[in-house]
Scaffold this motif. Sequence first.
Motif, PDB file in Angstrom:
ATOM      1  N   MET A 152       0.821  -1.204   0.000  1.00  0.00           N
ATOM      2  CA  MET A 152       0.000   0.000   0.000  1.00  0.00           C
ATOM      3  C   MET A 152       0.858   1.258   0.000  1.00  0.00           C
ATOM      4  O   MET A 152       0.517   2.254  -0.651  1.00  0.00           O
ATOM      5  CB  MET A 152      -0.937  -0.004   1.198  1.00  0.00           C
ATOM      6  CG  MET A 152      -2.100   0.957   1.056  1.00  0.00           C
ATOM      7  SD  MET A 152      -3.171   0.568  -0.359  1.00  0.00           S
ATOM      8  CE  MET A 152      -4.121  -0.818   0.296  1.00  0.00           C
ATOM      9  N   ASP A 177      -4.356  -7.318  -5.802  1.00  0.00           N
ATOM     10  CA  ASP A 177      -4.821  -8.307  -4.841  1.00  0.00           C
ATOM     11  C   ASP A 177      -5.604  -9.420  -5.535  1.00  0.00           C
ATOM     12  O   ASP A 177      -5.436 -10.607  -5.231  1.00  0.00           O
ATOM     13  CB  ASP A 177      -5.685  -7.620  -3.783  1.00  0.00           C
ATOM     14  CG  ASP A 177      -6.135  -8.577  -2.683  1.00  0.00           C
ATOM     15  OD1 ASP A 177      -5.295  -9.339  -2.165  1.00  0.00           O
ATOM     16  OD2 ASP A 177      -7.336  -8.558  -2.347  1.00  0.00           O
ATOM     17  N   PRO A 185      -1.706  -5.854   2.695  1.00  0.00           N
ATOM     18  CA  PRO A 185      -1.202  -4.653   2.012  1.00  0.00           C
ATOM     19  C   PRO A 185      -0.438  -3.696   2.913  1.00  0.00           C
ATOM     20  O   PRO A 185       0.260  -2.809   2.417  1.00  0.00           O
ATOM     21  CB  PRO A 185      -2.483  -3.994   1.489  1.00  0.00           C
ATOM     22  CG  PRO A 185      -3.553  -4.465   2.414  1.00  0.00           C
ATOM     23  CD  PRO A 185      -3.174  -5.865   2.778  1.00  0.00           C
ATOM     24  N   TRP A 234      -4.631  -1.383  -5.727  1.00  0.00           N
ATOM     25  CA  TRP A 234      -4.415  -2.502  -4.811  1.00  0.00           C
ATOM     26  C   TRP A 234      -5.396  -3.638  -5.099  1.00  0.00           C
ATOM     27  O   TRP A 234      -5.011  -4.810  -5.133  1.00  0.00           O
ATOM     28  CB  TRP A 234      -4.531  -2.077  -3.352  1.00  0.00           C
ATOM     29  CG  TRP A 234      -4.688  -3.278  -2.447  1.00  0.00           C
ATOM     30  CD1 TRP A 234      -5.769  -3.620  -1.702  1.00  0.00           C
ATOM     31  CD2 TRP A 234      -3.737  -4.332  -2.291  1.00  0.00           C
ATOM     32  NE1 TRP A 234      -5.562  -4.817  -1.069  1.00  0.00           N
ATOM     33  CE2 TRP A 234      -4.315  -5.290  -1.414  1.00  0.00           C
ATOM     34  CE3 TRP A 234      -2.462  -4.578  -2.794  1.00  0.00           C
ATOM     35  CZ2 TRP A 234      -3.649  -6.446  -1.028  1.00  0.00           C
ATOM     36  CZ3 TRP A 234      -1.796  -5.736  -2.416  1.00  0.00           C
ATOM     37  CH2 TRP A 234      -2.389  -6.648  -1.533  1.00  0.00           C
TER      38      TRP A 234
END
Length: 226
Positions: free
Chosen positions: A93, A202, A214, A198
């Motif tokens: 992240m 993911d 993350p 993300w």
Amino acid sequence: MTSPRPGDGRAARWAGQRERRRSEFVDAALRAIAEHGPLVSAAHIADTAGVARPQLYRQFDDAADLTRAIADRATEQIIVSLRPVWEPRGSAMQMISAAVDAHTGWLAEHGNLYRYLTLHSQIGRREGAIADVKTVIARRLTQVFEYYLTTFRLDTRIAPVLSFGVVGLVDSCAAQWLEAPHALTKARLAGMLTRWVWHLLDDTLRAAGIEVDPDLPLPPGGPVHQ
């Protein structure tokens, strides 16, 4: 005037002087674009450089050559602004957030330059300036993804698809925001894009049976090759 002969030292000095002059004119072009916008003319650029228009084109083959030099400089600027991405550290992240912040920040600061490159992509006969900038970024990002896919023992052949998808998502959304910046704050835009990127990554990992927190540090990636 006698042309410099290869090997006598003058050829290298001549080439170096020409590159310096080209760089100075590109500097002037960036200032002119910032002041006059994407429809900047060669006359504007020449005026900003303090020369007559014919002197400008002594350093460039034609208008397309000048546009290419401007695009190359823009690419250099973006690559520098994205330096944390090429030497990744921290959590997924944090890496994504740094990249999105850098890109949206550059776009907000250089909006007229981005519009100039986009305009010349639309009217050009080939793929165009802004497309080339995005391609350079995506290819470098591919190297980052290849490293982490290898770390997780996944198929690295998906790296180019991921990188071009991420660059396309961030760039298209940020470009739309640039034309209506009051609809969202830059911070809110960056936060949305960070989450979306993300979720894309993911989903790719989960499809291969891998779950990554993350917010936990990832193994440091190697520097991206020039």
